[in-house]
Design a protein around this motif. Structure first.
Motif, PDB file in Angstrom:
ATOM      1  N   LEU A 115     -20.494 -39.407   2.527  1.00 17.92           N
ATOM      2  CA  LEU A 115     -20.656 -37.949   2.520  1.00 17.92           C
ATOM      3  C   LEU A 115     -21.367 -37.405   3.753  1.00 17.92           C
ATOM      4  CD1 LEU A 115     -20.309 -35.305   0.907  1.00 17.92           C
ATOM      5  CD2 LEU A 115     -22.457 -35.832  -0.256  1.00 17.92           C
ATOM      6  N   HIS A 116     -22.456 -38.036   4.160  1.00 14.46           N
ATOM      7  CA  HIS A 116     -23.259 -37.521   5.275  1.00 14.46           C
ATOM      8  C   HIS A 116     -22.909 -38.192   6.605  1.00 14.46           C
ATOM      9  CE1 HIS A 116     -25.229 -41.009   3.615  1.00 14.46           C
ATOM     10  NE2 HIS A 116     -26.089 -41.079   4.602  1.00 14.46           N
ATOM     11  N   SER A 117     -21.728 -38.828   6.652  1.00 22.13           N
ATOM     12  CA  SER A 117     -21.226 -39.471   7.876  1.00 22.13           C
ATOM     13  C   SER A 117     -22.261 -40.413   8.500  1.00 22.13           C
ATOM     14  CB  SER A 117     -20.811 -38.413   8.912  1.00 22.13           C
ATOM     15  OG  SER A 117     -19.832 -37.558   8.379  1.00 22.13           O
ATOM     16  N   PRO A 118     -22.767 -41.363   7.718  1.00 21.37           N
ATOM     17  CA  PRO A 118     -23.827 -42.236   8.240  1.00 21.37           C
ATOM     18  C   PRO A 118     -23.291 -43.224   9.268  1.00 21.37           C
ATOM     19  CG  PRO A 118     -23.106 -43.020   6.103  1.00 21.37           C
ATOM     20  CD  PRO A 118     -22.389 -41.722   6.341  1.00 21.37           C
ATOM     21  N   PRO A 119     -24.070 -43.527  10.303  1.00 24.87           N
ATOM     22  CA  PRO A 119     -23.649 -44.512  11.301  1.00 24.87           C
ATOM     23  C   PRO A 119     -23.867 -45.950  10.852  1.00 24.87           C
ATOM     24  CG  PRO A 119     -25.750 -43.570  11.933  1.00 24.87           C
ATOM     25  CD  PRO A 119     -25.301 -42.825  10.714  1.00 24.87           C
ATOM     26  N   VAL A 120     -24.617 -46.149   9.760  1.00 21.64           N
ATOM     27  CA  VAL A 120     -24.879 -47.488   9.233  1.00 21.64           C
ATOM     28  C   VAL A 120     -24.386 -47.550   7.791  1.00 21.64           C
ATOM     29  CG1 VAL A 120     -26.623 -49.228   8.682  1.00 21.64           C
ATOM     30  CG2 VAL A 120     -26.911 -47.772  10.703  1.00 21.64           C
ATOM     31  N   LEU A 121     -23.468 -48.470   7.511  1.00 19.21           N
ATOM     32  CA  LEU A 121     -22.979 -48.684   6.145  1.00 19.21           C
ATOM     33  C   LEU A 121     -23.466 -50.044   5.665  1.00 19.21           C
ATOM     34  CD1 LEU A 121     -19.252 -47.466   6.307  1.00 19.21           C
ATOM     35  CD2 LEU A 121     -21.296 -46.166   5.656  1.00 19.21           C
ATOM     36  N   LEU A 122     -24.063 -50.055   4.470  1.00 14.37           N
ATOM     37  CA  LEU A 122     -24.557 -51.280   3.849  1.00 14.37           C
ATOM     38  C   LEU A 122     -23.853 -51.443   2.513  1.00 14.37           C
ATOM     39  CD1 LEU A 122     -28.365 -50.708   4.525  1.00 14.37           C
ATOM     40  CD2 LEU A 122     -26.793 -52.113   5.874  1.00 14.37           C
ATOM     41  N   LEU A 123     -23.148 -52.550   2.345  1.00 13.74           N
ATOM     42  CA  LEU A 123     -22.325 -52.734   1.151  1.00 13.74           C
ATOM     43  C   LEU A 123     -22.597 -54.088   0.509  1.00 13.74           C
ATOM     44  CD1 LEU A 123     -20.226 -51.642   3.717  1.00 13.74           C
ATOM     45  CD2 LEU A 123     -19.179 -50.745   1.656  1.00 13.74           C
ATOM     46  N   ASP A 124     -22.830 -54.067  -0.791  1.00 13.36           N
ATOM     47  CA  ASP A 124     -23.094 -55.300  -1.535  1.00 13.36           C
ATOM     48  C   ASP A 124     -21.971 -55.513  -2.541  1.00 13.36           C
ATOM     49  OD1 ASP A 124     -24.189 -57.526  -2.701  1.00 13.36           O
ATOM     50  OD2 ASP A 124     -25.722 -56.437  -3.824  1.00 13.36           O
ATOM     51  N   GLU A 125     -21.091 -56.450  -2.251  1.00 10.70           N
ATOM     52  CA  GLU A 125     -19.908 -56.714  -3.084  1.00 10.70           C
ATOM     53  C   GLU A 125     -19.182 -55.408  -3.430  1.00 10.70           C
ATOM     54  OE1 GLU A 125     -18.539 -59.445  -3.733  1.00 10.70           O
ATOM     55  OE2 GLU A 125     -20.042 -60.967  -3.369  1.00 10.70           O
ATOM     56  N   PRO A 126     -18.808 -54.614  -2.432  1.00  7.40           N
ATOM     57  CA  PRO A 126     -18.237 -53.292  -2.695  1.00  7.40           C
ATOM     58  C   PRO A 126     -16.885 -53.331  -3.393  1.00  7.40           C
ATOM     59  CG  PRO A 126     -17.948 -53.875  -0.398  1.00  7.40           C
ATOM     60  CD  PRO A 126     -18.836 -54.932  -0.999  1.00  7.40           C
ATOM     61  N   ALA A 145     -16.182 -49.193  14.311  1.00  4.05           N
ATOM     62  CA  ALA A 145     -16.036 -48.101  15.273  1.00  4.05           C
ATOM     63  C   ALA A 145     -17.237 -48.094  16.206  1.00  4.05           C
ATOM     64  CB  ALA A 145     -15.934 -46.757  14.536  1.00  4.05           C
ATOM     65  N   ALA A 146     -17.027 -47.603  17.403  1.00  2.00           N
ATOM     66  CA  ALA A 146     -18.107 -47.556  18.384  1.00  2.00           C
ATOM     67  C   ALA A 146     -19.274 -46.741  17.845  1.00  2.00           C
ATOM     68  CB  ALA A 146     -17.588 -46.942  19.683  1.00  2.00           C
ATOM     69  N   GLY A 147     -20.480 -47.265  18.011  1.00  2.00           N
ATOM     70  CA  GLY A 147     -21.665 -46.544  17.573  1.00  2.00           C
ATOM     71  C   GLY A 147     -21.966 -46.684  16.097  1.00  2.00           C
ATOM     72  N   HIS A 148     -21.183 -47.477  15.373  1.00  2.00           N
ATOM     73  CA  HIS A 148     -21.400 -47.661  13.949  1.00  2.00           C
ATOM     74  C   HIS A 148     -21.683 -49.134  13.650  1.00  2.00           C
ATOM     75  CE1 HIS A 148     -19.564 -43.718  13.894  1.00  2.00           C
ATOM     76  NE2 HIS A 148     -19.897 -43.588  12.620  1.00  2.00           N
ATOM     77  N   ILE A 150     -21.702 -51.864  10.316  1.00  2.00           N
ATOM     78  CA  ILE A 150     -21.330 -52.111   8.923  1.00  2.00           C
ATOM     79  C   ILE A 150     -21.793 -53.511   8.551  1.00  2.00           C
ATOM     80  CG2 ILE A 150     -19.441 -52.270   7.256  1.00  2.00           C
ATOM     81  CD1 ILE A 150     -17.789 -50.511   9.208  1.00  2.00           C
ATOM     82  N   VAL A 151     -22.588 -53.595   7.500  1.00  2.00           N
ATOM     83  CA  VAL A 151     -23.034 -54.881   6.968  1.00  2.00           C
ATOM     84  C   VAL A 151     -22.532 -54.970   5.538  1.00  2.00           C
ATOM     85  CG1 VAL A 151     -24.994 -56.360   6.394  1.00  2.00           C
ATOM     86  CG2 VAL A 151     -25.104 -54.869   8.420  1.00  2.00           C
ATOM     87  N   ALA A 152     -21.736 -55.981   5.233  1.00  2.00           N
ATOM     88  CA  ALA A 152     -21.145 -56.103   3.904  1.00  2.00           C
ATOM     89  C   ALA A 152     -21.328 -57.511   3.365  1.00  2.00           C
ATOM     90  CB  ALA A 152     -19.661 -55.750   3.939  1.00  2.00           C
ATOM     91  N   VAL A 153     -21.679 -57.585   2.091  1.00  2.00           N
ATOM     92  CA  VAL A 153     -21.747 -58.849   1.371  1.00  2.00           C
ATOM     93  C   VAL A 153     -20.451 -59.017   0.593  1.00  2.00           C
ATOM     94  CG1 VAL A 153     -22.837 -60.051  -0.562  1.00  2.00           C
ATOM     95  CG2 VAL A 153     -24.250 -58.879   1.133  1.00  2.00           C
TER      96      VAL A 153
END
Length: 203
Positions: A115-126, A145-148, A150-153
């Protein structure tokens, strides 16, 4: 991040999301030292775990309006419409979330995260509980994407290899391997992962 149950993956993501305090070490997110400036850091973070973190008695639209106000987005009507359409919930956006399937609720969680267009996404078993449509949407959102960041489990080694630039293997709270997917085939990643965690390699 991949690894067996109990490897510390969820704990690490929750620390990164400022939901847990680290026992030791330091954490800086988007220039904000945590936990002392956790509130500032959260403005840069989008988080999605096993729970979509939405209110079941509110409609999808009311949920996103509430989170928009929390993020100080002002009039976010157009952004909310676009996200509801993106996750396939626009036609049912005025229904209470309580009546949604597990997959639909998780799709709303994706919209909340973005929603708030965050540059950091953190996902745990999404992908847990996601339906086919939701998995497709999430796959498209997880393209680096450049400048972003993403960390996902995930437990899905093939998906990690397909989507990530790096795959970190954790075991017993420690990083035991750190691989660039451009430099290792899926078969090699599966073999190394099996050796590191003491599992049988997928066939």
């Amino acid at each position: 991040m991949i690894g067996p149950n109990g490897a510390g993956k969820t704990t690490l993501v929750r620390v990164l999301a400022t939901l847990l305090r680290p026992d030791d070490g330091s954490l800086v997110l988007a220039g904000a030292p945590c936990p002392s400036q956790a509130r500032r850091a959260r403005a840069y973070i989008g988080y999605l775990g096993h729970d979509p973190l939405v209110y079941p008695d509110l409609t999808a639209r009311e949920n996103l309006e509430l989170f928009a106000s929390m993020y100080g987005l002002g009039d976010a009507s157009a952004r909310i419409d676009a996200l509801l359409d993106r996750v396939g919930l626009l036609a049912r956006s005025l229904e209470p979330v309580r009546g949604y399937s597990r997959g639909m609720a998780q799709r709303l969680g994706i919209a909340r995260m973005l929603l708030h267009s965050p540059p950091v996404l953190l996902l745990d078993e999404p992908y847990s509980g996601l339906d086919v449509e939701g998995a497709r949407v999430l796959d498209e959102e997880l393209v680096p994407a450049a400048g972003h960041t993403i960390v996902a489990v995930t437990h899905e080694v093939d998906r990690a290899h397909a989507l990530a630039e790096r795959v970190v293997v954790m075991r017993s709270g420690k990083v035991v391997d750190d691989l660039r997917t451009a430099e290792v085939s899926l078969a090699e990643l599966e073999r190394r992962y099996a050796e590191l965690v003491g599992a049988v390699a997928p066939t």
